[in-house]
Design an enzyme around this catalytic site. Sequence first.
Site, PDB file in Angstrom:
ATOM      1  N   GLU A  34       0.826  -1.215   0.000  1.00 59.04           N
ATOM      2  CA  GLU A  34       0.000   0.000   0.000  1.00 59.04           C
ATOM      3  C   GLU A  34       0.857   1.260   0.000  1.00 59.04           C
ATOM      4  O   GLU A  34       0.508   2.250  -0.641  1.00 59.04           O
ATOM      5  CB  GLU A  34      -0.970   0.002   1.177  1.00 59.04           C
ATOM      6  CG  GLU A  34      -2.119  -0.999   1.034  1.00 59.04           C
ATOM      7  CD  GLU A  34      -2.947  -0.785  -0.233  1.00 59.04           C
ATOM      8  OE1 GLU A  34      -3.018   0.355  -0.738  1.00 59.04           O
ATOM      9  OE2 GLU A  34      -3.515  -1.778  -0.728  1.00 59.04           O
ATOM     10  N   LEU A  77      11.804   5.523  -7.536  1.00 57.62           N
ATOM     11  CA  LEU A  77      10.353   5.427  -7.346  1.00 57.62           C
ATOM     12  C   LEU A  77       9.735   6.766  -6.957  1.00 57.62           C
ATOM     13  O   LEU A  77       8.565   7.021  -7.241  1.00 57.62           O
ATOM     14  CB  LEU A  77      10.048   4.372  -6.279  1.00 57.62           C
ATOM     15  CG  LEU A  77       8.611   3.889  -6.148  1.00 57.62           C
ATOM     16  CD1 LEU A  77       8.092   3.333  -7.470  1.00 57.62           C
ATOM     17  CD2 LEU A  77       8.496   2.824  -5.071  1.00 57.62           C
ATOM     18  N   GLY A  78      10.521   7.625  -6.321  1.00 55.53           N
ATOM     19  CA  GLY A  78      10.006   8.929  -5.951  1.00 55.53           C
ATOM     20  C   GLY A  78       9.286   8.976  -4.608  1.00 55.53           C
ATOM     21  O   GLY A  78       9.073   7.942  -3.983  1.00 55.53           O
ATOM     22  N   TYR A  79       8.929  10.150  -4.168  1.00 51.13           N
ATOM     23  CA  TYR A  79       8.316  10.348  -2.851  1.00 51.13           C
ATOM     24  C   TYR A  79       9.055   9.535  -1.800  1.00 51.13           C
ATOM     25  O   TYR A  79       8.502   8.639  -1.169  1.00 51.13           O
ATOM     26  CB  TYR A  79       6.825   9.994  -2.868  1.00 51.13           C
ATOM     27  CG  TYR A  79       5.954  11.053  -3.503  1.00 51.13           C
ATOM     28  CD1 TYR A  79       5.747  12.262  -2.872  1.00 51.13           C
ATOM     29  CD2 TYR A  79       5.348  10.838  -4.727  1.00 51.13           C
ATOM     30  CE1 TYR A  79       4.949  13.238  -3.440  1.00 51.13           C
ATOM     31  CE2 TYR A  79       4.563  11.811  -5.312  1.00 51.13           C
ATOM     32  CZ  TYR A  79       4.369  13.009  -4.662  1.00 51.13           C
ATOM     33  OH  TYR A  79       3.582  13.970  -5.228  1.00 51.13           O
ATOM     34  N   TYR A 117      -6.342   6.219   4.787  1.00 49.11           N
ATOM     35  CA  TYR A 117      -6.499   5.250   3.709  1.00 49.11           C
ATOM     36  C   TYR A 117      -5.727   3.971   3.982  1.00 49.11           C
ATOM     37  O   TYR A 117      -6.277   2.864   3.918  1.00 49.11           O
ATOM     38  CB  TYR A 117      -6.051   5.822   2.345  1.00 49.11           C
ATOM     39  CG  TYR A 117      -5.863   4.698   1.366  1.00 49.11           C
ATOM     40  CD1 TYR A 117      -6.972   4.072   0.811  1.00 49.11           C
ATOM     41  CD2 TYR A 117      -4.595   4.174   1.083  1.00 49.11           C
ATOM     42  CE1 TYR A 117      -6.826   2.968  -0.030  1.00 49.11           C
ATOM     43  CE2 TYR A 117      -4.435   3.084   0.254  1.00 49.11           C
ATOM     44  CZ  TYR A 117      -5.555   2.484  -0.303  1.00 49.11           C
ATOM     45  OH  TYR A 117      -5.411   1.387  -1.092  1.00 49.11           O
ATOM     46  N   ASP A 135      -9.382   5.653  -1.447  1.00 47.87           N
ATOM     47  CA  ASP A 135      -8.310   6.223  -2.253  1.00 47.87           C
ATOM     48  C   ASP A 135      -8.918   6.934  -3.463  1.00 47.87           C
ATOM     49  O   ASP A 135     -10.137   7.129  -3.529  1.00 47.87           O
ATOM     50  CB  ASP A 135      -7.302   5.139  -2.673  1.00 47.87           C
ATOM     51  CG  ASP A 135      -7.870   4.209  -3.734  1.00 47.87           C
ATOM     52  OD1 ASP A 135      -9.105   4.204  -3.936  1.00 47.87           O
ATOM     53  OD2 ASP A 135      -7.074   3.498  -4.378  1.00 47.87           O
TER      54      ASP A 135
END
Length: 343
Positions: A34, A77-79, A117, A135
């Site tokens: 997730e 992948l980022g973030y 979420y 989401d």
Amino acid sequence: MEKIANLLITWFQYKKRELPWRKNRSPYRVWVSEIILQQTKVEQGKAYFERFMAQFPNIKSLATADQKDVLKVWEGLGYYSRARNLHKAANQIIDHHNGVFPNSHEKIIALKGVGKYTAGAILSFAWNRPYPAIDGNTVRVTTRVFGIHMDAHHAYVQRHIASLITELYKYSSPKEINESIIELGALICRPKNPLCTECPINNHCVAKEQNTIHLLPLLKKKAQPRERVLHFILLHGPKDTIYIELRQKSDIWKGLYTPLLIEGIELSASAEELLSETAKRNIKIDNLTKTNTLIHKLTHQTLHINIWQATTKERTSYFIKRSDLSNFPTPKPFISIFKKISE
DNA sequence: AAAACGGGGCG
DNA sequence: CGCCCAGTTTT
């Protein structure tokens, strides 16, 4: 509502995709998947999930790893705050829950990086507990099916959606209700060009009836990205070494490593201007030449990047062996550059 | 409540 | 190449 619930889960059981994280729904696997899937497409997330689980098969192995190695798996992948938070939360579980994944909503949502979420997803997918997992897919499906023409981000709308989902739990398991709605949003009720003719609940869809599907959900407009100029210098030291620096501020790419960064001068700055900037930082460099310039677009910033090359005779702790570069997580623009240098 | 945080994909 | 996608934390 009963009809909708039954149509949804019948469709889901028949059409659901085989995905790596659906093979075994342990809380740890649900959690990791997730987090990876936040702001990330399923197709891109698959390989990252497999590699992550291979390297960190359980909570303890993740908790005891170096953050640098966790970020290395996340590279590209980022973030990256997702990876840092995942690592921190694994340690929270070791320290406060005896290494066992907690099973109450209160404890799960207290984990770093886990919001409403993700807590709902873990509770429903891993334990079939009746918590909505709302989401972007869920918002899209429900605003269309129930014809909700209001700002989807508004707290009132979110509560309304939650109560509609909760009502569906009367007719089928929370796990399958949540997962089938998300899967419907991903496969059928897509943002653009939804496949309404293939939708199991098209006869129960208010927006379909009104011909307003293309208008929903109602989302706010995003702010303009800010422009930013960055100069990076690939600084080669003695004996096949290269300078790298760890990004530590609350800014993009925190925890990752980049070449020497000079910020605050214009994109067209001359080599002399860069030289005076490096002198301010007490770094003596030679043979400074510009190699290329690129634009790297993020959601919130447009980066105008100049990449330079230079050499130095100095050798401080910021220099590492070029062959060790592959151990250091780096932002997307430098992955291929570092790979080439380390060869 | 608003802003910050990456990267991929589509037309 | 412009536009879209979107949870959680920080401010």
